[in-house]
Design an enzyme around this catalytic site. Structure first.
Site, short mmCIF file in Angstrom:
data_model
loop_
_atom_site.label_atom_id
_atom_site.label_comp_id
_atom_site.label_asym_id
_atom_site.label_seq_id
_atom_site.Cartn_x
_atom_site.Cartn_y
_atom_site.Cartn_z
N LYS A 197 0.83 -1.20 0.00
CA LYS A 197 0.00 0.00 0.00
C LYS A 197 0.87 1.25 0.00
CE LYS A 197 -1.87 1.93 3.61
NZ LYS A 197 -2.68 2.24 4.82
N ASP A 233 -6.27 0.78 0.45
CA ASP A 233 -6.48 1.00 1.88
C ASP A 233 -7.90 0.57 2.24
OD1 ASP A 233 -8.08 2.98 0.84
OD2 ASP A 233 -7.33 4.55 2.16
#
Length: 212
Positions: free
Chosen positions: A121, A139
């Site tokens: 991420k 996310d």
């Protein structure tokens, strides 16, 4: 799963709602964004933005971070939570950036994820915002909303969601799309009590159709 036409409509609607598609974390240097993303784990971007001005004033260079001890960093980031581990990661990351990458934030997934505390991420966000490469920042907002919309199969696994989004999103739209997911998730498609009745994506939302 959503059709190509639905994907295009969703992208264009989000563009109209959030034309700037900016990351909400505030930073001046590339490594400051890297560190801010690490601090944002289990913490809001708003809180991180409150913490980092004093942190970066106290440690204004990579060298100053690399020379620090965790006990020196921890008081500045305590309110972000998990501050022991985060302090160690910031210091370790600074040292590796200096030792391995000549003080520069690297620009590949493999190099980024080799740094302490950096997962896919974070790496995707750096690749998109710093290097302007196709990037899929999965996310909690992105995972939740793309599942509700039917852009993914509802998986909660970030890597699975990333793979599914890579298959349907135009690469040039990917980074901005994920930023818009965050903004949309805060404004409309919230985790609890989403504002479905007035949602501009309702016509293309799989969850909304399932309720009919």
């Amino acid at each position: 799963m959503a059709s190509k036409a639905a994907v295009k409509r969703i992208i264009e609607t989000l563009k109209g709602l959030y034309p700037d598609a900016l990351c909400s974390l505030q930073y001046e240097k590339d490594y400051e964004l890297l560190f801010s993303v690490r601090l944002s784990a289990q913490c809001t971007d708003a809180r991180v933005n409150q913490v980092t001005p004093a942190l970066f004033a106290r440690f204004p260079t990579l060298e100053s971070f690399a020379q620090a001890e965790p006990e020196e960093v921890e008081p500045y980031i305590r309110s972000c939570g998990f501050f022991h581990g985060k302090a160690r990661d910031l210091i370790g990351c600074a040292r590796q950036l200096i030792e391995r990458f000549d003080g520069k934030v690297p620009g590949t997934m493999e190099e980024l994820t080799s740094l302490p505390g950096v997962g896919r991420k974070t790496a995707n966000l750096i690749l998109g915002d710093v290097y302007h490469q196709p990037a899929y920042v999965c996310d909690t907002h992105c995972i939740r909303i793309t599942g509700r919309l039917g852009l993914t199969d509802g998986s909660k696994d970030p890597l699975q969601v990333e793979r599914q989004l890579r298959a349907i999103l135009p690469p040039e739209e990917s980074s901005d799309f994920c930023h818009r997911m965050v903004l949309f998730g805060r404004d409309v498609c919230t985790a609890r009590s989403p504002k479905c009745e007035n949602c501009p994506l309702r016509a293309d939302c799989a969850a909304a159709k399932a309720e009919k």
